[in-house]
Design an enzyme around this catalytic site. Structure first.
Site, PDB file in Angstrom:
ATOM      1  N   ARG A 121       0.851  -1.231   0.085  1.00 48.00           N
ATOM      2  CA  ARG A 121      -0.103   0.232   0.052  1.00 48.00           C
ATOM      3  C   ARG A 121       0.807   1.182   0.157  1.00 48.00           C
ATOM      4  NH1 ARG A 121      -2.825  -3.140   3.631  1.00 48.00           N
ATOM      5  NH2 ARG A 121      -4.730  -4.094   2.594  1.00 48.00           N
ATOM      6  N   LYS A 143       2.953  11.416 -10.912  1.00 46.17           N
ATOM      7  CA  LYS A 143       2.389  10.660 -11.628  1.00 46.17           C
ATOM      8  C   LYS A 143       3.010   9.202 -12.036  1.00 46.17           C
ATOM      9  CE  LYS A 143      -0.708  14.120 -14.332  1.00 46.17           C
ATOM     10  NZ  LYS A 143      -1.069  14.658 -15.642  1.00 46.17           N
ATOM     11  N   GLU A 185       9.700  19.484 -24.178  1.00 48.34           N
ATOM     12  CA  GLU A 185       9.069  19.803 -22.794  1.00 48.34           C
ATOM     13  C   GLU A 185      10.036  20.899 -22.203  1.00 48.34           C
ATOM     14  OE1 GLU A 185       6.609  17.931 -22.084  1.00 48.34           O
ATOM     15  OE2 GLU A 185       6.749  15.900 -22.910  1.00 48.34           O
ATOM     16  N   LYS A 227       7.709  23.427 -12.949  1.00 52.00           N
ATOM     17  CA  LYS A 227       6.808  22.224 -12.733  1.00 52.00           C
ATOM     18  C   LYS A 227       6.383  21.983 -11.151  1.00 52.00           C
ATOM     19  CE  LYS A 227       5.460  17.641 -13.591  1.00 52.00           C
ATOM     20  NZ  LYS A 227       5.629  16.377 -14.478  1.00 52.00           N
ATOM     21  N   GLU A 237      -4.330  17.490 -10.474  1.00 56.97           N
ATOM     22  CA  GLU A 237      -4.951  18.118 -11.816  1.00 56.97           C
ATOM     23  C   GLU A 237      -6.385  18.360 -11.578  1.00 56.97           C
ATOM     24  OE1 GLU A 237      -2.868  16.367 -15.159  1.00 56.97           O
ATOM     25  OE2 GLU A 237      -4.413  17.054 -16.466  1.00 56.97           O
ATOM     26  N   ARG A 242      -2.556  22.419 -13.386  1.00 59.27           N
ATOM     27  CA  ARG A 242      -1.779  21.351 -13.816  1.00 59.27           C
ATOM     28  C   ARG A 242      -1.904  20.951 -15.326  1.00 59.27           C
ATOM     29  NH1 ARG A 242       1.007  16.115 -10.478  1.00 59.27           N
ATOM     30  NH2 ARG A 242       2.243  15.539 -12.342  1.00 59.27           N
ATOM     31  N   ASN A 246      -0.251  20.035 -20.048  1.00 58.45           N
ATOM     32  CA  ASN A 246      -0.655  19.590 -21.281  1.00 58.45           C
ATOM     33  C   ASN A 246      -0.432  20.136 -22.702  1.00 58.45           C
ATOM     34  OD1 ASN A 246      -0.826  17.133 -19.577  1.00 58.45           O
ATOM     35  ND2 ASN A 246      -2.733  17.660 -19.163  1.00 58.45           N
ATOM     36  N   HIS A 249      -0.071  18.696 -26.110  1.00 60.83           N
ATOM     37  CA  HIS A 249      -0.344  17.162 -25.750  1.00 60.83           C
ATOM     38  C   HIS A 249      -1.541  16.600 -26.273  1.00 60.83           C
ATOM     39  CE1 HIS A 249       3.176  17.696 -23.165  1.00 60.83           C
ATOM     40  NE2 HIS A 249       2.987  16.273 -22.939  1.00 60.83           N
ATOM     41  N   HIS A 253      -0.670  13.696 -28.864  1.00 61.57           N
ATOM     42  CA  HIS A 253      -1.294  12.642 -28.545  1.00 61.57           C
ATOM     43  C   HIS A 253      -2.113  11.987 -29.799  1.00 61.57           C
ATOM     44  CE1 HIS A 253      -3.455   9.347 -26.033  1.00 61.57           C
ATOM     45  NE2 HIS A 253      -4.412   9.496 -26.883  1.00 61.57           N
ATOM     46  N   HIS A 267       7.599  10.752 -28.085  1.00 64.73           N
ATOM     47  CA  HIS A 267       6.631  11.463 -27.390  1.00 64.73           C
ATOM     48  C   HIS A 267       6.930  12.922 -27.385  1.00 64.73           C
ATOM     49  CE1 HIS A 267       4.000  13.063 -24.110  1.00 64.73           C
ATOM     50  NE2 HIS A 267       4.731  13.506 -23.477  1.00 64.73           N
TER      51      HIS A 267
HETATM   52  N1  LIG Z   1       5.023  10.556 -15.028  1.00 68.64           N
HETATM   53  C1  LIG Z   1       4.772  11.752 -15.841  1.00 68.64           C
HETATM   54  O1  LIG Z   1       4.592  12.907 -15.312  1.00 68.64           O
HETATM   55  C2  LIG Z   1       5.257  11.495 -17.288  1.00 68.64           C
HETATM   56  C3  LIG Z   1       5.531  12.744 -17.943  1.00 68.64           C
HETATM   57  C4  LIG Z   1       6.114  12.877 -19.209  1.00 68.64           C
HETATM   58  C5  LIG Z   1       6.204  11.375 -19.744  1.00 68.64           C
HETATM   59  N2  LIG Z   1       5.988  10.222 -19.031  1.00 68.64           N
HETATM   60  C6  LIG Z   1       6.317   8.902 -19.414  1.00 68.64           C
HETATM   61  O2  LIG Z   1       7.591   8.967 -19.907  1.00 68.64           O
HETATM   62  C7  LIG Z   1       7.877   7.902 -20.806  1.00 68.64           C
HETATM   63  C8  LIG Z   1       8.952   8.541 -22.071  1.00 68.64           C
HETATM   64  O3  LIG Z   1      10.035   8.692 -21.165  1.00 68.64           O
HETATM   65  P1  LIG Z   1      11.328   8.777 -21.911  1.00 68.64           P
HETATM   66  O4  LIG Z   1      11.448   9.467 -23.023  1.00 68.64           O
HETATM   67  O5  LIG Z   1      12.361   9.166 -20.773  1.00 68.64           O
HETATM   68  O6  LIG Z   1      11.684   7.227 -22.481  1.00 68.64           O
HETATM   69  P2  LIG Z   1      12.354   6.162 -22.059  1.00 68.64           P
HETATM   70  O7  LIG Z   1      12.414   5.780 -20.609  1.00 68.64           O
HETATM   71  O8  LIG Z   1      12.068   4.968 -22.758  1.00 68.64           O
HETATM   72  O9  LIG Z   1      14.063   6.319 -22.457  1.00 68.64           O
HETATM   73  C9  LIG Z   1      14.234   6.752 -23.822  1.00 68.64           C
HETATM   74  C10 LIG Z   1      15.590   5.893 -24.307  1.00 68.64           C
HETATM   75  O10 LIG Z   1      16.525   6.139 -23.730  1.00 68.64           O
HETATM   76  C11 LIG Z   1      17.406   5.147 -22.952  1.00 68.64           C
HETATM   77  N3  LIG Z   1      18.043   5.974 -22.062  1.00 68.64           N
HETATM   78  C12 LIG Z   1      17.754   6.512 -20.904  1.00 68.64           C
HETATM   79  N4  LIG Z   1      18.706   7.061 -20.210  1.00 68.64           N
HETATM   80  C13 LIG Z   1      19.678   7.019 -21.019  1.00 68.64           C
HETATM   81  C14 LIG Z   1      21.242   7.410 -20.945  1.00 68.64           C
HETATM   82  N5  LIG Z   1      21.729   8.170 -19.907  1.00 68.64           N
HETATM   83  N6  LIG Z   1      22.013   7.223 -21.881  1.00 68.64           N
HETATM   84  C15 LIG Z   1      21.710   6.303 -22.931  1.00 68.64           C
HETATM   85  N7  LIG Z   1      20.581   5.868 -23.158  1.00 68.64           N
HETATM   86  C16 LIG Z   1      19.506   6.201 -22.178  1.00 68.64           C
HETATM   87  C17 LIG Z   1      16.406   4.191 -22.461  1.00 68.64           C
HETATM   88  O11 LIG Z   1      16.959   2.967 -22.386  1.00 68.64           O
HETATM   89  C18 LIG Z   1      15.246   4.482 -23.873  1.00 68.64           C
HETATM   90  O12 LIG Z   1      15.851   3.453 -24.830  1.00 68.64           O
HETATM   91  C19 LIG Z   1       6.507   7.452 -21.637  1.00 68.64           C
HETATM   92  O13 LIG Z   1       6.270   6.229 -20.830  1.00 68.64           O
HETATM   93  C20 LIG Z   1       5.744   8.747 -20.890  1.00 68.64           C
HETATM   94  O14 LIG Z   1       4.474   8.192 -21.090  1.00 68.64           O
HETATM   95  C21 LIG Z   1       5.608  10.375 -17.752  1.00 68.64           C
HETATM   96 ZN   LIG Z   2       4.893  15.245 -22.192  1.00 72.14          ZN
END
Ligand SMILES: NC(=O)c1ccc[n+]([C@@H]2O[C@H](COP(=O)([O-])OP(=O)(O)OC[C@H]3O[C@@H](n4cnc5c(N)ncnc54)[C@H](O)[C@@H]3O)[C@@H](O)[C@H]2O)c1
Ligand SMILES: [Zn+2]
Length: 368
Positions: A121, A143, A185, A227, A237, A242, A246, A249, A253, A267
């Site tokens: 939990r 999130k 971003e 942020k 949100e 918040r 977006n 987005h 999306h 993304h």
């Molecule tokens: N929680 C939130 O508020 C929030 C906000 C925006 C996005 N997201 C989520 O985040 C995800 C996307 O995140 P992302 O863009 O970081 O993608 P990711 O985690 O897939 O990383 C992108 C790629 O880079 C590689 N990588 C990461 N760090 C590295 C480094 N230092 N050196 C070499 N390679 C590296 C990873 O292995 C992957 O192949 C999505 O699932 C999205 O929904 C969440």
């Molecule tokens: Zn985003």
């Protein structure tokens, strides 16, 4: 070292930003390992390039470590990986007072955060983000989510980390395309409510993308401060504040959905094109000066990001793209809140956008 507090009452925590911090993790994170042990969850790519530094530093501080390495990629945010991760963490005897370290991008952060939200939990976790997207956005705000057959991020929880440790130097190994996607971003914060920061991006964006340490650190700190302020004002949100995060987005999306949520359009690339579209649509509605919309597109394009439907590879009929928007989880009562702008740094939430008109606009955009 820059420290930015995220003020959420009992759920408050600090974000620390420091070039070289990963090698100092032993001293920086020791207090989050009350039992002298960390489980670290990372992905296979990050395990190769960044995990050794973290391990050495924690071991040097006398902290025991259990690393868990998951496959890299969006498909890791799944029920199957979540179940396996929870089982492994339970096997390792994880307790509520422990903090699991999420070392990686948004995929690892979202998955580990969600596992920690539901394990016993709610146990603790520390974010050590290694992509620009995670360093300026996903690691802060609480999130967490996985993807299901019905769509992205539809199963998740709000669960704040205990701490976020950001080392901008970890971006040295991140592929350029991922850096640019994360940069979208960064630009977003300028476009939302900080036109001076957008001006800074125009002047320093190229240096940042080329790996300039100072530029990276400044951009991350400014983004996280924005942020943190927005999340503190509207953690879940509910008030609309918040929702400003977006920007770009809803269009983005739709473009991601059209291109299959994968390698074809990252993304951040979808968000870049989405922001360019949101500004052009705002200009078309007479809300925003056309020069501002042009400035936005010009800057994003200079960063190598897509700003037209063709560049995003999502040249579908407007009706098809609007169809994707209708599956957005932000839909409420048949209406889709839409972020529009009166200018750079003047984003607002419009609740009465006519989706048929948006489809018409997108058809005009197809001819660009
Ligand atoms: N929680 C939130 O508020 C929030 C906000 C925006 C996005 N997201 C989520 O985040 C995800 C996307 O995140 P992302 O863009 O970081 O993608 P990711 O985690 O897939 O990383 C992108 C790629 O880079 C590689 N990588 C990461 N760090 C590295 C480094 N230092 N050196 C070499 N390679 C590296 C990873 O292995 C992957 O192949 C999505 O699932 C999205 O929904 C969440
Ligand atoms: Zn985003």
């Amino acid at each position: 070292m820059t420290t930015i507090p995220v003020s959420l009452g009992r759920r408050s925590y600090d974000v620390t930003i420091e070039a070289g911090a990963l090698a100092e993790a032993g001293t920086r994170l020791k207090r989050y390992a009350p039992r002298g042990r960390f489980v670290i969850v990372t992905d296979a790519n990050v395990a190769m390039v960044q995990l050794p530094t973290l391990l050495a530093s924690l071991q040097g501080a006398g902290i025991a470590i259990e690393p868990i390495v998951l496959p890299a990629g969006e498909s890791t945010k799944s029920w199957a990986e979540l179940a396996m991760l929870c089982d492994r963490l339970l096997d390792l005897g994880i307790e509520r007072s422990d903090n699991v370290i999420a070392l990686g991008g948004g995929v690892i952060g979202d998955l580990v955060g969600f596992a920690c939200a539901i394990l016993k939990r709610g146990c603790g976790f520390v974010q050590v983000p290694t992509t620009l997207l995670a360093q300026v956005d996903s690691s802060v705000g609480g999130k967490t989510a996985i993807n299901t057959a019905a769509g992205k991020n539809l199963v998740g929880a709000f669960h704040q980390p205990s701490h976020v440790l950001i080392d901008p130097d970890t971006l040295d190994t991140l592929p350029r395309r991922e850096v640019a996607a994360g940069y979208a971003e960064v630009v977003k914060y300028g476009l939302i409510d900080d036109s001076a920061f957008f001006g800074w991006c125009e002047a320093n964006g190229q240096a940042l993308l080329a790996g300039d340490r100072e530029a990276r650190t400044h951009a991350i700190a400014t983004s996280i401060a924005a942020k943190a302020r927005i999340v503190a004002a509207d953690e879940r949100e509910t008030t609309g504040v918040r929702a400003l995060l977006n920007l770009g987005h809803t269009f983005g999306h739709a473009l991601e959905a059209e291109t299959g949520f994968g390698e074809r359009l990252l993304h951040g690339e979808g968000v870049a094109c989405g922001m360019a579209l949101a500004f052009r649509y705002s200009a078309r509605l007479g809300l925003c000066p056309a020069e501002d919309a042009e400035r936005v597109s010009r800057h994003l394009a200079a960063a190598g990001l897509p700003v037209t439907l063709a560049e995003a590879g999502a040249d579908a009929p407007g009706e098809t793209l609007v169809g994707h928007m209708l599956h957005d989880k932000k839909m409420a009562g048949g209406k889709l809140p839409f972020l529009l702008a009166r200018g750079i740094g003047q984003t607002f939430l419009a609740r009465d956008v006519d989706l048929a008109d948006v489809a018409k606009f997108l058809d005009e955009e197809r001819r660009l």
